[in-house]
Every structure is written in C-alpha cells, then in structure tokens.
Design an enzyme around this catalytic site. Structure first.
Site, mmCIF file in Angstrom:
data_model
loop_
_atom_site.group_PDB
_atom_site.id
_atom_site.type_symbol
_atom_site.label_atom_id
_atom_site.label_comp_id
_atom_site.label_asym_id
_atom_site.label_seq_id
_atom_site.Cartn_x
_atom_site.Cartn_y
_atom_site.Cartn_z
ATOM 1 N N ASN A 188 0.801 -1.224 0.000
ATOM 2 C CA ASN A 188 0.000 0.000 0.000
ATOM 3 C C ASN A 188 0.835 1.276 0.000
ATOM 4 O O ASN A 188 0.286 2.371 0.106
ATOM 5 C CB ASN A 188 -0.934 0.013 1.217
ATOM 6 C CG ASN A 188 -0.188 -0.083 2.544
ATOM 7 O OD1 ASN A 188 1.033 -0.075 2.582
ATOM 8 N ND2 ASN A 188 -0.937 -0.186 3.629
ATOM 9 N N LYS A 189 2.154 1.148 -0.147
ATOM 10 C CA LYS A 189 3.018 2.317 -0.028
ATOM 11 C C LYS A 189 3.162 3.071 -1.359
ATOM 12 O O LYS A 189 2.695 2.628 -2.404
ATOM 13 C CB LYS A 189 4.394 1.898 0.486
ATOM 14 C CG LYS A 189 4.369 1.312 1.894
ATOM 15 C CD LYS A 189 3.816 2.297 2.906
ATOM 16 C CE LYS A 189 3.998 1.841 4.351
ATOM 17 N NZ LYS A 189 3.204 0.661 4.700
#
Length: 373
Positions: A188-189
């Site tokens: 999710n970065k």
C-alpha cells in the site's frame, strides 16, 4: 458499483522484459543487478550514501536496533501514534518501549514530551538507548528538533519514514535525518515491491553489520560458521525489478496522492466540524493517506458504515500503542491527544491510482452524509 479502495497498488504491467531478463540470468535471490540499481535510485533520490534493502520496514527497524546494541532491559522511546511495526522490534530484543504522545500540527512525536520522557527515565535510573519517531501518513515530524534532542542526550534516532518516501523539509528528505532511516515498500506504499524495506545509515560499517545479521550472521569461513544469532531478512532481485519500474513514476505517484488530499480539502473543508492533518508551513508531505477528524467517535462510525454501503473503503486512524493491550503497561509521556485522533479520525481513499471520478464520488458521499448529521 466498484469498490473504491483505501490505498491500492498501482502498477505498469505492459513491460515484463526486466522480469524476463532477471529470470534468464537466474538472478532471483538476494544478489542481482536490479538490487544494485534500486539501491542506487533510492540513494540518489534521498541523497544518502549507505542504504541496504531488506525484507520489510519492520526488519529494518530490528536491524537498526541490533546495530545499536539494544539489550534486554534497555528502553527505547517510540511514538505512540503509529502502526505496531514501529514498536514490536523493541520487544523482539527484550527491551522496553516507552511511548511518547503527539503534537497537534503534524500528529507526530511531540519534542517537549520526548525530552520530558528522557529526563524522567534517566532520573529513574533507566537506560534509554534509542528514539523512534514516525512521519505519520507521510507528514514530516518535527524531526530537526527530535534529532537535536537525541544529540543533546547522546541517544541515536531511528527515523521511521515507512509512510514518507518523497516527503521533505527545508533541511532534507524524510528518512535521511536520523542516525538511521527506515523505508517500507509494502503493497500500500508510494512505491511497492510487493513487500520489503530499506535501512539508511550514516556509517558504512554499521550498514555492513546490519547486512551481516540480515543474512543469518554467517561468519567468514569456508563453511557455515555461526557465532551470533542471525535472521533471514534478505530482499530479492525480483522485488527490485518491481522497485526499479515503480521508481520511474515516483513523482507522479506522489503528485496523485497529493491531488487526492487537495481534492478532499477543497470539497470538505467548508464543513466546519471537519478538519485535516495540517503539518508545518514549508514542509512537504507526500500525503500517503488523507485523514479527516470528525466531532466524535459515533459520527466516525456512522460515516464509516455509510461509506461502506456506498462501496468506499476507509480505515480508522492508528490506535495509539500505549492503549493497545500488548503495550498498556508501558510508560507513556503525553496528554492523550493521539487518543482523540484515534477516536475522531478516519482515513479516506488516497491511492495514486484513484481517478477524479472516484475522488468526487467519495467526497460527494461524505457531503451527503454530513447533510443528514
């Protein structure tokens, strides 16, 4: 109706030549040309010279603590408002976390509470060995002040920039201020390699020590010789292929995250009881996640359920570590401001792949909800 996700990975899948090259060269382990290229790209971007790639941001924090020499009974001061990964490596080593509360502008570690904690722990005869501030949701902490306090008391700073790749202050990039810096490439970065992290240090020998522990602590010998406990924290060349591809659009990814924040701010800030994570004037946040504050916990819960019914994913603001069951008996210095952030905060869809229509659908749903509150 499609689900609008909180922070979905964004990939370019039209070019698989680099993966084919790595496979043909049988570079699928922790040695390979793409590992070196990814390290070089990150090092140049952050203007740092000593950077190692490891299996996660969590393992990178663990390696930093090992490099410092943290031992059972030592104390490590950690920001309370963060994900458990910032604090858990302290416990891996039998050390004791001491949690510090947040200040109102950035929602990150309050330097005043930090210094209060250091003085009080020392007066109690405790051995404070490290400080772990976090750049929450990509918002730069008051890192210059925190590093200065660390230097004043001779305590190394491990800067958790897992959510802050691309964020900076007038003095430099997040992750490059502390004695150590930590990055994450989780799914999710800003940039994802499917998993993985990085450790930044100011000392080449310290990085070599971290790499030693990360590869099972193999002593120099023609056979497998082990005199120290090691770990399997390697980062593979295949992960690096994805990292190199992602890095080509890092500025675009950051700009699209910031576009999401700006959209929400423009559409929702007129509602008098909605507020945002502000930050310090002059600092640049990658706006990894956009969070808003509402009047109370019941309103947050009602909005979350309303958005779920409209197929819009949200998350609570992190639950502070000092009120987590695992860490509830640890020392804490603060005023519980971060507890109110947890109770009143909600994270909105912020991924770099979101379309304008998806952002508008989300903000309009929030406006519709607010008209009936």
């Amino acid at each position: 109706m499609d689900l609008i996700k909180l922070s979905e990975p964004e990939f370019q899948v039209d070019n698989l030549a680099a993966f084919q090259c790595a496979l043909l060269n049988k570079e699928v382990g922790y040695v390979g040309t793409y590992i070196e290229e990814f390290k070089s790209l990150l090092g140049d971007y952050l203007n740092v010279g000593n950077l190692g790639l490891f299996s996660s941001g969590t393992s990178s924090i663990h390696l930093a603590l090992l490099a410092i020499g943290i031992e059972p009974g030592d104390e490590v001061i950690c920001q309370s408002l963060t994900f458990a990964a910032s604090a858990n490596p302290i416990s891996y080593l039998g050390a004791n976390p001491v949690f510090v509360g947040s200040e109102t502008s950035t929602w990150n570690m309050d330097p005043d509470f930090l210094e209060e904690a250091i003085i009080d722990r020392k007066n109690k005869g405790k051995r404070v060995r490290a400080i772990i501030p976090v750049h929450l949701y990509g918002m730069p902490a008051r890192i210059k002040e925190i590093v200065a306090i660390g230097e004043k008391y001779g305590i190394p700073v491990i800067e958790d920039a897992a959510e802050a790749l691309g964020s900076f202050t007038a003095e430099g990039m997040c992750g490059a201020f502390g004695d150590f810096g930590i990055l994450s490439f989780n799914a999710n970065k800003i940039i994802t390699t499917g998993g993985g992290g990085a450790l930044i240090t100011k000392d080449k020998l310290v990085l070599e020590k971290a790499c030693f522990f990360a590869l099972q602590a193999k002593d120099p010998a023609p056979h497998y010789e082990h005199s120290r406990l090691g770990y399997n924290y390697a980062f593979s060349n295949l992960n690096s292929v994805l990292g190199v591809q992602q890095f080509g659009d890092i500025e675009g990814k950051i700009n699209r995250r910031r576009r999401a924040f700006n959209h929400y701010f423009e559409r929702l800030s007129a509602i008098e009881y909605i507020s945002f994570q502000k930050g310090i004037i002059g600092d640049f946040s990658n706006r990894w996640l956009t969070s808003i504050l509402l009047p109370d916990a019941s309103t947050v819960n009602e909005l979350k359920q309303y958005l779920e019914r409209n197929h819009i994913e949200t998350r609570p603001v992190w639950k502070p570590m000092h009120i987590q069951p695992l860490y509830k008996n640890c020392a804490y210095y603060g005023d519980d401001f971060e507890v109110s952030l947890f109770e009143k905060g909600i994270c909105l869809p912020s991924g770099s792949g979101l379309t304008i229509d998806q952002l508008e659908r989300t903000s309009q749903a929030i406006l519709d909800f607010c008209r009936h509150v």
